[in-house]
Design a protein around this motif. Structure first.
Motif, PDB file in Angstrom:
ATOM      1  N   THR A  83      -5.861  -1.416   1.010  1.00 41.32           N
ATOM      2  CA  THR A  83      -6.413  -0.495   2.015  1.00 41.32           C
ATOM      3  C   THR A  83      -6.866  -1.300   3.232  1.00 41.32           C
ATOM      4  O   THR A  83      -6.583  -0.932   4.382  1.00 41.32           O
ATOM      5  CB  THR A  83      -7.625   0.284   1.432  1.00 41.32           C
ATOM      6  OG1 THR A  83      -7.249   0.841   0.173  1.00 41.32           O
ATOM      7  CG2 THR A  83      -8.076   1.396   2.360  1.00 41.32           C
TER       8      THR A  83
ATOM      9  N   TYR B 165      -5.228   6.100   4.701  1.00 38.27           N
ATOM     10  CA  TYR B 165      -4.655   4.852   4.168  1.00 38.27           C
ATOM     11  C   TYR B 165      -5.256   4.453   2.826  1.00 38.27           C
ATOM     12  O   TYR B 165      -4.945   3.386   2.299  1.00 38.27           O
ATOM     13  CB  TYR B 165      -4.806   3.718   5.189  1.00 38.27           C
ATOM     14  CG  TYR B 165      -4.173   4.094   6.506  1.00 38.27           C
ATOM     15  CD1 TYR B 165      -2.819   4.400   6.553  1.00 38.27           C
ATOM     16  CD2 TYR B 165      -4.930   4.207   7.665  1.00 38.27           C
ATOM     17  CE1 TYR B 165      -2.235   4.810   7.749  1.00 38.27           C
ATOM     18  CE2 TYR B 165      -4.354   4.610   8.860  1.00 38.27           C
ATOM     19  CZ  TYR B 165      -3.010   4.915   8.889  1.00 38.27           C
ATOM     20  OH  TYR B 165      -2.423   5.327  10.054  1.00 38.27           O
ATOM     21  N   PHE B 166      -6.118   5.295   2.306  1.00 40.86           N
ATOM     22  CA  PHE B 166      -6.623   5.054   0.945  1.00 40.86           C
ATOM     23  C   PHE B 166      -5.666   5.700  -0.044  1.00 40.86           C
ATOM     24  O   PHE B 166      -5.514   6.920  -0.075  1.00 40.86           O
ATOM     25  CB  PHE B 166      -8.039   5.634   0.779  1.00 40.86           C
ATOM     26  CG  PHE B 166      -8.492   5.635  -0.656  1.00 40.86           C
ATOM     27  CD1 PHE B 166      -8.685   4.432  -1.331  1.00 40.86           C
ATOM     28  CD2 PHE B 166      -8.683   6.817  -1.353  1.00 40.86           C
ATOM     29  CE1 PHE B 166      -9.068   4.422  -2.676  1.00 40.86           C
ATOM     30  CE2 PHE B 166      -9.073   6.820  -2.694  1.00 40.86           C
ATOM     31  CZ  PHE B 166      -9.264   5.611  -3.350  1.00 40.86           C
TER      32      PHE B 166
ATOM     33  N   GLY C  67     -10.116   5.651   8.399  1.00 43.20           N
ATOM     34  CA  GLY C  67      -8.704   5.616   8.018  1.00 43.20           C
ATOM     35  C   GLY C  67      -8.470   6.150   6.614  1.00 43.20           C
ATOM     36  O   GLY C  67      -7.718   5.553   5.839  1.00 43.20           O
ATOM     37  N   LEU C  68      -9.090   7.286   6.286  1.00 41.38           N
ATOM     38  CA  LEU C  68      -8.984   7.799   4.910  1.00 41.38           C
ATOM     39  C   LEU C  68      -7.537   8.023   4.471  1.00 41.38           C
ATOM     40  O   LEU C  68      -7.225   7.936   3.288  1.00 41.38           O
ATOM     41  CB  LEU C  68      -9.778   9.096   4.762  1.00 41.38           C
ATOM     42  CG  LEU C  68     -11.202   8.947   4.210  1.00 41.38           C
ATOM     43  CD1 LEU C  68     -11.850  10.300   4.032  1.00 41.38           C
ATOM     44  CD2 LEU C  68     -11.228   8.165   2.884  1.00 41.38           C
TER      45      LEU C  68
ATOM     46  N   ALA D  81     -12.179   2.858   3.578  1.00 35.03           N
ATOM     47  CA  ALA D  81     -11.337   3.630   4.495  1.00 35.03           C
ATOM     48  C   ALA D  81     -12.176   4.653   5.286  1.00 35.03           C
ATOM     49  O   ALA D  81     -11.942   4.884   6.474  1.00 35.03           O
ATOM     50  CB  ALA D  81     -10.241   4.335   3.705  1.00 35.03           C
ATOM     51  N   GLU D  82     -13.151   5.222   4.615  1.00 39.51           N
ATOM     52  CA  GLU D  82     -14.017   6.207   5.272  1.00 39.51           C
ATOM     53  C   GLU D  82     -14.808   5.532   6.393  1.00 39.51           C
ATOM     54  O   GLU D  82     -14.899   6.033   7.506  1.00 39.51           O
ATOM     55  CB  GLU D  82     -14.976   6.774   4.218  1.00 39.51           C
ATOM     56  CG  GLU D  82     -15.739   7.991   4.651  1.00 39.51           C
ATOM     57  CD  GLU D  82     -16.602   8.520   3.499  1.00 39.51           C
ATOM     58  OE1 GLU D  82     -17.209   7.722   2.749  1.00 39.51           O
ATOM     59  OE2 GLU D  82     -16.656   9.747   3.352  1.00 39.51           O
TER      60      GLU D  82
ATOM     61  N   LEU E 257      -5.511  -0.926   7.034  1.00 38.93           N
ATOM     62  CA  LEU E 257      -6.460  -0.631   8.124  1.00 38.93           C
ATOM     63  C   LEU E 257      -6.357  -1.706   9.215  1.00 38.93           C
ATOM     64  O   LEU E 257      -6.429  -1.420  10.410  1.00 38.93           O
ATOM     65  CB  LEU E 257      -7.893  -0.572   7.578  1.00 38.93           C
ATOM     66  CG  LEU E 257      -8.245   0.611   6.672  1.00 38.93           C
ATOM     67  CD1 LEU E 257      -9.604   0.381   6.010  1.00 38.93           C
ATOM     68  CD2 LEU E 257      -8.252   1.931   7.436  1.00 38.93           C
TER      69      LEU E 257
ATOM     70  N   ASN F  47       0.818  -1.220   0.000  1.00 38.01           N
ATOM     71  CA  ASN F  47       0.000   0.000   0.000  1.00 38.01           C
ATOM     72  C   ASN F  47       0.852   1.270   0.000  1.00 38.01           C
ATOM     73  O   ASN F  47       0.585   2.206   0.737  1.00 38.01           O
ATOM     74  CB  ASN F  47      -0.968   0.009   1.201  1.00 38.01           C
ATOM     75  CG  ASN F  47      -2.188   0.895   0.950  1.00 38.01           C
ATOM     76  OD1 ASN F  47      -2.614   1.072  -0.188  1.00 38.01           O
ATOM     77  ND2 ASN F  47      -2.727   1.463   2.005  1.00 38.01           N
TER      78      ASN F  47
ATOM     79  N   GLY G 168     -11.921   1.088  -2.178  1.00 39.95           N
ATOM     80  CA  GLY G 168     -11.031   1.441  -1.070  1.00 39.95           C
ATOM     81  C   GLY G 168     -11.410   2.724  -0.350  1.00 39.95           C
ATOM     82  O   GLY G 168     -11.282   2.820   0.874  1.00 39.95           O
ATOM     83  N   TYR G 169     -11.883   3.721  -1.101  1.00 41.44           N
ATOM     84  CA  TYR G 169     -12.203   5.011  -0.462  1.00 41.44           C
ATOM     85  C   TYR G 169     -13.322   4.844   0.559  1.00 41.44           C
ATOM     86  O   TYR G 169     -13.204   5.264   1.712  1.00 41.44           O
ATOM     87  CB  TYR G 169     -12.604   6.038  -1.525  1.00 41.44           C
ATOM     88  CG  TYR G 169     -12.984   7.374  -0.933  1.00 41.44           C
ATOM     89  CD1 TYR G 169     -12.018   8.357  -0.726  1.00 41.44           C
ATOM     90  CD2 TYR G 169     -14.304   7.647  -0.553  1.00 41.44           C
ATOM     91  CE1 TYR G 169     -12.360   9.580  -0.171  1.00 41.44           C
ATOM     92  CE2 TYR G 169     -14.651   8.872   0.001  1.00 41.44           C
ATOM     93  CZ  TYR G 169     -13.681   9.829   0.186  1.00 41.44           C
ATOM     94  OH  TYR G 169     -14.022  11.040   0.749  1.00 41.44           O
TER      95      TYR G 169
END
Ligand code: SF4
Length: 606
Positions: free
Chosen positions: A353, A416-417, A413-414, A408-409, A357, A260, A404-405
């Motif tokens: 992602t 990490y996107f 953990g945005l 992560a949201e 996370l 990542n 992934g977005y």
């Protein structure tokens, strides 16, 4: 009109109307084809703020004037729609043989509207167009769908573009597939097809594409094929090792994103390289229509038998980006992604992602289920377990199917996107090629390498070598030139891999000889610029906020590359972006002023 049929097929799946429309040479000279045609119709006919899954969204399959000719790689088509992944424009390109067949059937483009009330497929046999029931095909993977449709229409020579279960289930990164393993992959175009209950488009054509001067055209074609054959990448590395020839090159150059994008050197890169694939599994190359390069791979695995691919991006997305080094598992996962109809870049990016996370403790085992394999770096079980679950939206696969977005949201953990405009990034860490980073940040379809492949000048030395950390005006202008040139190559109906051996003047020669026009190179590049700006305009109308969204993940802007040749570097986007806007003729906040729209002949969309 040479190079074109001058005809567009419009199929409304809600009321089952089928219409033929025409266009003239003035339209062709403005938009050329594929992306150009697609963005024109999107801007003209849909409200850019609509829900991509609503029946009001349109799905456009468009060819270029060189599609179906013997121009080198003249077999491309493009699927254009509003993306459910980015919620901006999607234009996903594919090779194989579907695009030429659509042209041979007498159509330059197909516009699909509305939504069928049950699963259907469209059968085009030259002028004859039918909407047929596909209920019995719903849930089937791509290979079975193609097989059964060929039997059903009684013609093994038809070409088929279809979706797998991922498209049916509206996985936000579902692809449209043709010839089994060729994908119009990015942006979730397959999910839009699924939202319309459209399983497949089956095409058979018997016409030829007429060119202006056959003798002259063939002379130009031969000259360009020679150039491609002499080029060390287009005529050497790509045919020999496929696009995965890049694995070792990009890794040695220190920008092969690993785990990542935590670093740019993967310790096991050689084991997943094109060279390793050729030594262990390759049986032969498989070129697309009229392609003298032939980067496609046909591999044989003891577990799977014969399969096609993977190409470089898929090797990386399902390999190094997840810390996975087992090439057989990567090939198997790629095979499954093709069968279920998913974009491998976004699939891998979404799993990466999840892995980060999980590593950071934001995603816990209890969230994914005690029986599910843990999202640990290098865990090949994740590949085996999740590809089908995502496609069928089963268990935690339903969350991953959102991309992934949104994952992560959901788990706070945005950061990490690793994506741009909600689309997962491809296989180059821009901390090792800063112009490439500017390209990612400004790309109309979000995280994407192929619409401005700055790796060519910054790493490979095409058309000449540029320092990857030079951020001068020359570099910024090169990004713009690559974006406009790629729009031109796409619109012509050619593969961007030809840019390794050909330049803008070569495309001018091919197009002029085929179309009978006497456009200059600048005239053609202007079409590319018009397309780029029209796509940008669509995104702005859809709600794009350039200040917030013409950007890169925080890691790439703030965390220096930890090791390798680019140790200590970040992407200095803030220093490049204002000049990019200025050289594009846009405002300081990234919008297109009225005078620029008028200069490009886009005033009808103001
Ligand atoms: S270079 Fe590869 S992807 Fe491009 S047309 Fe040829 S075989 Fe297809």
């Amino acid at each position: 009109m040479f190079g074109y049929n001058g005809k567009i097929l419009r199929v409304n799946l809600s009321d089952e109307t089928i219409k033929e429309e025409t266009f003239n040479e003035a339209f062709a000279k403005r938009w050329l084809g594929t992306r150009g045609f697609g963005i024109y119709y999107l801007l003209k006919e849909i409200d850019p703020t609509i829900d991509p899954f609503s029946p009001e969204n349109k799905l456009i399959f468009a060819t270029g004037p060189l599609t179906g000719t013997s121009a080198p790689t003249g077999g491309r088509y493009m699927v254009i729609t509003k993306s459910p992944l980015t919620e901006y424009v999607a234009m996903a390109n594919s090779g194989g043989f579907f695009g030429p067949e659509l042209k041979f059937a007498g159509w330059d483009a197909l516009i699909i509207e509305g939504k069928a009330n049950h699963p259907v497929y469209i059968y085009i046999n030259d002028e004859s167009v039918e909407i047929k029931d596909a209920s019995h095909l719903w849930g089937k993977v791509v290979s079975e769908t193609e097989e059964r449709l060929k039997e059903e229409v009684g013609d093994k020579n038809v070409q088929i573009a279809s979706i797998g279960p991922a498209g049916e289930n509206k996985v936000r990164f579902a692809a449209v597939m043709n010839n089994g393993h060729r994908a119009a992959g990015r942006g979730g175009v397959g999910a839009v097809m699924g939202s319309k209950n459209l399983k497949a488009i089956v095409v058979r054509g018997h016409k030829k594409v007429e060119v202006a001067d056959k003798g002259k055209f063939m002379e130009v074609v031969r000259e360009k094929i020679e150039k491609l054959k002499k080029d060390p990448v287009a005529g050497g590395g790509l045919p020999k090792y496929g696009t995965a020839v890049l694995v070792n090159i990009i890794n040695e150059n220190g920008l092969y994103p690993t785990r990542n994008f935590q670093k740019g050197v993967f310790e096991y890169a050689y084991e997943q390289s094109g060279e390793a694939m050729a030594a262990k599994y390759l049986t032969k190359n498989k070129p697309c229509f009229a392609c003298p390069i032939g980067c496609g791979r046909v591999n044989r695995l003891p577990t799977l038998g014969i399969t096609e691919g993977p190409e470089y991006e898929s090797v990386w997305a399902l390999g190094a980006n997840l810390g996975i080094n087992d090439l057989a598992s990567i090939i198997e996962a790629n095979h499954l992604a093709d069968e279920f109809g998913m974009d491998t870049i976004s699939l891998g990016g979404t799993l990466a992602t999840a892995m980060e996370l999980y590593e950071k403790g934001l995603l816990k085992q209890e969230d994914i289920g005690e029986d599910a394999p843990p999202f640990r770096w290098g865990n090949t079980e994740v590949l085996h377990y999740y590809v089908e679950k995502i496609a069928r939206r089963e268990g935690f696969g339903d969350v991953l199917a959102e991309g992934g977005y949104r994952l992560a949201e959901k788990f706070n953990g945005l950061e990490y996107f690793m994506g741009v405009k909600k689309q997962e990034l491809p296989a180059y860490d821009p901390r090792g090629a800063e112009g490439h980073g500017l390209g990612y940040a400004t790309n109309n379809r979000g995280g994407c390498h192929i619409k401005q492949y700055m790796i060519s000048p910054e790493i490979l030395g095409y058309p000449y070598k540029m320092d990857p950390h030079d951020i001068s005006d020359e570099k910024v202008k090169m990004v713009i030139l690559f974006q406009d040139l790629t729009a031109l190559v796409d619109a012509a109906g050619l593969c961007v891999f030809t840019t390794f051996g050909l330049g803008a003047d070569d495309y001018r020669d091919l197009l002029n000889a085929a179309l009978g026009w006497d456009f200059s190179t600048e005239d053609y590049l202007k079409i590319g610029e018009r397309i780029w700006n029209a796509e940008r305009l669509f995104n702005l109308k859809a709600g794009l906020d350039p200040v917030k969204e013409d950007t890169l993940p925080k890691r790439l802007l703030e965390e220096p590359m930890p090791e390798g040749p680019h140790k200590g570097h970040v992407v200095r986007l803030k220093e490049m972006l204002p000049r990019y806007y200025k050289f594009r003729g846009w405002t300081e906040d990234g919008r297109i002023p009225e005078e620029k729209l008028k200069e490009l002949g886009l005033e009808e969309f103001i």
